[in-house]
Design an enzyme around this catalytic site. Structure first.
Site, mmCIF file in Angstrom:
data_model
loop_
_atom_site.group_PDB
_atom_site.id
_atom_site.type_symbol
_atom_site.label_atom_id
_atom_site.label_comp_id
_atom_site.label_asym_id
_atom_site.label_seq_id
_atom_site.Cartn_x
_atom_site.Cartn_y
_atom_site.Cartn_z
ATOM 1 N N CYS A 281 0.868 -1.175 0.000
ATOM 2 C CA CYS A 281 0.000 0.000 0.000
ATOM 3 C C CYS A 281 0.907 1.228 0.000
ATOM 4 O O CYS A 281 2.097 1.113 -0.311
ATOM 5 C CB CYS A 281 -0.990 -0.007 1.174
ATOM 6 S SG CYS A 281 -0.271 0.183 2.813
ATOM 7 N N ASN B 275 2.413 1.596 4.285
ATOM 8 C CA ASN B 275 2.679 0.336 4.970
ATOM 9 C C ASN B 275 2.354 0.405 6.468
ATOM 10 O O ASN B 275 3.048 -0.174 7.291
ATOM 11 C CB ASN B 275 4.136 -0.109 4.739
ATOM 12 C CG ASN B 275 4.426 -1.538 5.167
ATOM 13 O OD1 ASN B 275 5.512 -1.824 5.638
ATOM 14 N ND2 ASN B 275 3.487 -2.446 5.010
ATOM 15 N N CYS C 119 -1.406 0.593 7.331
ATOM 16 C CA CYS C 119 -2.816 0.200 7.485
ATOM 17 C C CYS C 119 -3.141 -1.055 6.675
ATOM 18 O O CYS C 119 -3.239 -2.150 7.211
ATOM 19 C CB CYS C 119 -3.757 1.341 7.088
ATOM 20 S SG CYS C 119 -3.685 2.784 8.175
ATOM 21 N N ARG C 120 -3.302 -0.888 5.373
ATOM 22 C CA ARG C 120 -3.813 -1.986 4.544
ATOM 23 C C ARG C 120 -2.821 -3.126 4.345
ATOM 24 O O ARG C 120 -3.169 -4.295 4.534
ATOM 25 C CB ARG C 120 -4.265 -1.450 3.186
ATOM 26 C CG ARG C 120 -5.413 -0.464 3.299
ATOM 27 C CD ARG C 120 -5.697 0.232 1.999
ATOM 28 N NE ARG C 120 -4.612 1.154 1.672
ATOM 29 C CZ ARG C 120 -4.499 1.790 0.513
ATOM 30 N NH1 ARG C 120 -5.390 1.588 -0.437
ATOM 31 N NH2 ARG C 120 -3.506 2.626 0.304
ATOM 32 N N SER C 121 -1.594 -2.820 3.937
ATOM 33 C CA SER C 121 -0.662 -3.917 3.641
ATOM 34 C C SER C 121 -0.229 -4.692 4.891
ATOM 35 O O SER C 121 -0.140 -5.920 4.824
ATOM 36 C CB SER C 121 0.534 -3.436 2.817
ATOM 37 O OG SER C 121 1.241 -2.405 3.451
ATOM 38 N N ASP D 94 -8.248 3.082 1.570
ATOM 39 C CA ASP D 94 -7.359 3.485 2.648
ATOM 40 C C ASP D 94 -8.202 4.017 3.807
ATOM 41 O O ASP D 94 -8.906 5.012 3.658
ATOM 42 C CB ASP D 94 -6.400 4.568 2.149
ATOM 43 C CG ASP D 94 -5.302 4.886 3.139
ATOM 44 O OD1 ASP D 94 -5.393 4.462 4.308
ATOM 45 O OD2 ASP D 94 -4.335 5.561 2.742
#
Length: 166
Positions: free
Chosen positions: A15, A18, A20-22, A133
């Site tokens: 993301c 690095n 939140c999402r990944s 996000d």
């Protein structure tokens, strides 16, 4: 039987920052792999396309949402995608189109087939959809990310196992 890192299937979740999402995808996919007792077959990591948060733990809200579902992310630290990642990982999966485009601009042409969108492995969500996000939103955004990531993680693991020897 132990496998060296070179023999393992490398999966990198990407993301922007690095945090939140990944890292959520990293933790959830790791959980599914460990639950299936297949961690000896995989090298799993996450990274960001930008250097905003290098060395920082995942966002507190991401960690809290993940913990409520049994995923622990506290050992993860943000890092940026490095050139070696393109050769080290067989699956380099972006959370959204913007980050996929960043990867495509930096990826050597011989490795572009390794790039993709994480949600292409989902059987429940529209594969054109991106993982949004949640950084600037409320807690519901982190729950939505987990819903998407859980489903795509199951699909990705199934896909990799079905294609291991092809």
């Amino acid at each position: 039987m132990k496998h060296s890192e070179a023999e393992k299937v490398g999966v990198l979740f990407v993301c922007m920052g690095n945090i939140c999402r990944s890292p959520t995808a990293d933790a959830v996919f790791n959980h599914h792999v460990k639950s299936a007792r297949l961690e000896h077959l995989f090298h799993i990591d996450s990274a960001g396309t930008h250097a905003y948060h290098i060395g920082e733990p995942p966002d507190r809200r991401s960690q809290q949402a993940a913990l409520r579902r049994g995923y622990n992310m506290q050992s993860l630290r943000a890092r940026r995608v490095v050139p070696e990642d393109f050769s080290r990982f067989q699956y380099i999966l972006a959370m959204d189109r913007h980050n996929l485009e960043e990867l495509q601009q930096n990826c050597p042409s011989r490795y572009t087939s390794r790039l993709g969108m994480f949600l292409q492995y989902s059987n429940q969500w529209d594969i054109r959809q991106e993982i949004p996000d949640p950084y600037y939103g409320g807690s519901h955004g982190f729950e939505r990310v987990l819903d998407l990531v859980e489903n795509a993680s199951q699909g990705l693991l199934k896909y990799i196992l079905e294609n291991l020897n092809t």
